[in-house]
Motif scaffolding. Structure first.
Motif, PDB file in Angstrom:
ATOM      1  N   PHE A  31       2.446 -49.617   1.442  1.00  0.00           N
ATOM      2  CA  PHE A  31       1.809 -50.355   2.528  1.00  0.00           C
ATOM      3  C   PHE A  31       2.000 -51.867   2.351  1.00  0.00           C
ATOM      4  O   PHE A  31       2.337 -52.573   3.303  1.00  0.00           O
ATOM      5  CB  PHE A  31       0.321 -50.005   2.599  1.00  0.00           C
ATOM      6  CG  PHE A  31      -0.416 -50.720   3.682  1.00  0.00           C
ATOM      7  CD1 PHE A  31      -0.231 -50.365   5.007  1.00  0.00           C
ATOM      8  CD2 PHE A  31      -1.293 -51.741   3.391  1.00  0.00           C
ATOM      9  CE1 PHE A  31      -0.890 -51.027   6.026  1.00  0.00           C
ATOM     10  CE2 PHE A  31      -1.971 -52.410   4.392  1.00  0.00           C
ATOM     11  CZ  PHE A  31      -1.777 -52.059   5.718  1.00  0.00           C
ATOM     12  N   LYS A  34       5.566 -52.812   3.148  1.00  0.00           N
ATOM     13  CA  LYS A  34       5.806 -52.814   4.601  1.00  0.00           C
ATOM     14  C   LYS A  34       5.207 -54.060   5.247  1.00  0.00           C
ATOM     15  O   LYS A  34       5.870 -54.731   6.045  1.00  0.00           O
ATOM     16  CB  LYS A  34       5.225 -51.569   5.249  1.00  0.00           C
ATOM     17  CG  LYS A  34       5.412 -51.582   6.761  1.00  0.00           C
ATOM     18  CD  LYS A  34       4.803 -50.393   7.425  1.00  0.00           C
ATOM     19  CE  LYS A  34       4.754 -50.564   8.897  1.00  0.00           C
ATOM     20  NZ  LYS A  34       5.885 -50.257   9.635  1.00  0.00           N
ATOM     21  N   ILE A  35       3.984 -54.392   4.906  1.00  0.00           N
ATOM     22  CA  ILE A  35       3.340 -55.576   5.475  1.00  0.00           C
ATOM     23  C   ILE A  35       4.096 -56.844   5.073  1.00  0.00           C
ATOM     24  O   ILE A  35       4.312 -57.746   5.893  1.00  0.00           O
ATOM     25  CB  ILE A  35       1.857 -55.656   5.050  1.00  0.00           C
ATOM     26  CG1 ILE A  35       1.077 -54.481   5.618  1.00  0.00           C
ATOM     27  CG2 ILE A  35       1.229 -56.981   5.468  1.00  0.00           C
ATOM     28  CD1 ILE A  35       1.079 -54.388   7.127  1.00  0.00           C
ATOM     29  N   LEU A  38       7.290 -57.062   7.093  1.00  0.00           N
ATOM     30  CA  LEU A  38       6.977 -57.422   8.477  1.00  0.00           C
ATOM     31  C   LEU A  38       6.634 -58.901   8.597  1.00  0.00           C
ATOM     32  O   LEU A  38       7.087 -59.583   9.528  1.00  0.00           O
ATOM     33  CB  LEU A  38       5.816 -56.579   9.008  1.00  0.00           C
ATOM     34  CG  LEU A  38       6.130 -55.134   9.353  1.00  0.00           C
ATOM     35  CD1 LEU A  38       4.856 -54.384   9.740  1.00  0.00           C
ATOM     36  CD2 LEU A  38       7.144 -55.054  10.480  1.00  0.00           C
ATOM     37  N   THR A  54      11.791 -45.438   9.959  1.00  0.00           N
ATOM     38  CA  THR A  54      10.469 -45.929  10.337  1.00  0.00           C
ATOM     39  C   THR A  54       9.377 -44.903  10.088  1.00  0.00           C
ATOM     40  O   THR A  54       8.239 -45.279   9.810  1.00  0.00           O
ATOM     41  CB  THR A  54      10.447 -46.337  11.815  1.00  0.00           C
ATOM     42  OG1 THR A  54      10.813 -45.221  12.622  1.00  0.00           O
ATOM     43  CG2 THR A  54      11.377 -47.497  12.079  1.00  0.00           C
ATOM     44  N   PHE A  55       9.698 -43.621  10.202  1.00  0.00           N
ATOM     45  CA  PHE A  55       8.663 -42.608   9.975  1.00  0.00           C
ATOM     46  C   PHE A  55       8.101 -42.714   8.563  1.00  0.00           C
ATOM     47  O   PHE A  55       6.887 -42.679   8.367  1.00  0.00           O
ATOM     48  CB  PHE A  55       9.215 -41.198  10.223  1.00  0.00           C
ATOM     49  CG  PHE A  55       8.161 -40.134  10.080  1.00  0.00           C
ATOM     50  CD1 PHE A  55       7.293 -39.884  11.119  1.00  0.00           C
ATOM     51  CD2 PHE A  55       8.048 -39.405   8.912  1.00  0.00           C
ATOM     52  CE1 PHE A  55       6.306 -38.914  10.995  1.00  0.00           C
ATOM     53  CE2 PHE A  55       7.064 -38.438   8.773  1.00  0.00           C
ATOM     54  CZ  PHE A  55       6.188 -38.191   9.831  1.00  0.00           C
ATOM     55  N   TRP A  57       8.001 -45.303   6.555  1.00  0.00           N
ATOM     56  CA  TRP A  57       7.238 -46.529   6.339  1.00  0.00           C
ATOM     57  C   TRP A  57       5.995 -46.608   7.210  1.00  0.00           C
ATOM     58  O   TRP A  57       5.026 -47.275   6.861  1.00  0.00           O
ATOM     59  CB  TRP A  57       8.126 -47.737   6.561  1.00  0.00           C
ATOM     60  CG  TRP A  57       9.123 -47.834   5.459  1.00  0.00           C
ATOM     61  CD1 TRP A  57      10.414 -47.401   5.493  1.00  0.00           C
ATOM     62  CD2 TRP A  57       8.909 -48.327   4.142  1.00  0.00           C
ATOM     63  NE1 TRP A  57      11.017 -47.614   4.276  1.00  0.00           N
ATOM     64  CE2 TRP A  57      10.109 -48.185   3.424  1.00  0.00           C
ATOM     65  CE3 TRP A  57       7.812 -48.889   3.490  1.00  0.00           C
ATOM     66  CZ2 TRP A  57      10.251 -48.574   2.100  1.00  0.00           C
ATOM     67  CZ3 TRP A  57       7.952 -49.287   2.176  1.00  0.00           C
ATOM     68  CH2 TRP A  57       9.159 -49.129   1.496  1.00  0.00           C
ATOM     69  N   ASN A  58       5.998 -45.938   8.360  1.00  0.00           N
ATOM     70  CA  ASN A  58       4.822 -45.969   9.219  1.00  0.00           C
ATOM     71  C   ASN A  58       3.773 -44.938   8.805  1.00  0.00           C
ATOM     72  O   ASN A  58       2.579 -45.218   8.855  1.00  0.00           O
ATOM     73  CB  ASN A  58       5.209 -45.736  10.684  1.00  0.00           C
ATOM     74  CG  ASN A  58       5.935 -46.921  11.269  1.00  0.00           C
ATOM     75  OD1 ASN A  58       5.810 -48.036  10.788  1.00  0.00           O
ATOM     76  ND2 ASN A  58       6.718 -46.676  12.295  1.00  0.00           N
ATOM     77  N   PHE A  59       4.211 -43.749   8.430  1.00  0.00           N
ATOM     78  CA  PHE A  59       3.263 -42.685   8.135  1.00  0.00           C
ATOM     79  C   PHE A  59       3.229 -42.264   6.670  1.00  0.00           C
ATOM     80  O   PHE A  59       2.290 -41.601   6.248  1.00  0.00           O
ATOM     81  CB  PHE A  59       3.566 -41.459   9.005  1.00  0.00           C
ATOM     82  CG  PHE A  59       3.364 -41.729  10.457  1.00  0.00           C
ATOM     83  CD1 PHE A  59       2.102 -41.868  10.988  1.00  0.00           C
ATOM     84  CD2 PHE A  59       4.452 -41.882  11.294  1.00  0.00           C
ATOM     85  CE1 PHE A  59       1.915 -42.134  12.324  1.00  0.00           C
ATOM     86  CE2 PHE A  59       4.281 -42.149  12.647  1.00  0.00           C
ATOM     87  CZ  PHE A  59       3.011 -42.268  13.163  1.00  0.00           C
ATOM     88  N   LEU A  62       0.133 -43.646   4.801  1.00  0.00           N
ATOM     89  CA  LEU A  62      -1.065 -43.006   5.343  1.00  0.00           C
ATOM     90  C   LEU A  62      -1.204 -41.575   4.838  1.00  0.00           C
ATOM     91  O   LEU A  62      -2.276 -41.162   4.393  1.00  0.00           O
ATOM     92  CB  LEU A  62      -1.029 -43.030   6.870  1.00  0.00           C
ATOM     93  CG  LEU A  62      -2.173 -42.316   7.573  1.00  0.00           C
ATOM     94  CD1 LEU A  62      -3.480 -43.048   7.308  1.00  0.00           C
ATOM     95  CD2 LEU A  62      -1.894 -42.231   9.056  1.00  0.00           C
TER      96      LEU A  62
END
Length: 83
Positions: A31, A34-35, A38, A54-55, A57-59, A62
């Motif tokens: 996380f 990724k932040i 960005l 992206t999947f 890094w996005n999910f 989580l």
């Protein structure tokens, strides 16, 4: 025999707790990466691409955090009942 089973169960619980703690830390690191990327892309007008799609890094963070929290909670509840 009962003592050995109890001892082995405690060792397994300790290993699982360590695994879930490391999984949660990995989720936090993913996380933060990724932040950071960005923010660098926005602030410095860079175009840094994260490998893996992206999947992931996005999910990924989580899902890893959710598995770690649920697993740790299950261990804690199990220890409550087994003493």
């Amino acid at each position: 025999m009962t003592r050995k089973v109890t001892k082995d169960g405690k060792q397994l619980a300790t290993r699982l707790k360590f695994f879930f703690d490391m999984l949660f830390m990995a989720a936090v690191v993913l996380f933060v990466i990724k932040i950071g990327v960005l923010l660098l892309n926005k602030a410095a007008s860079l175009d840094i691409a994260l490998p893996g799609g992206t999947f992931l890094w996005n999910f990924g963070p989580l899902m890893a955090a959710a598995v770690a929290v649920v697993g740790s909670k299950m261990l804690k509840d199990r220890d409550k009942f087994t003493g």
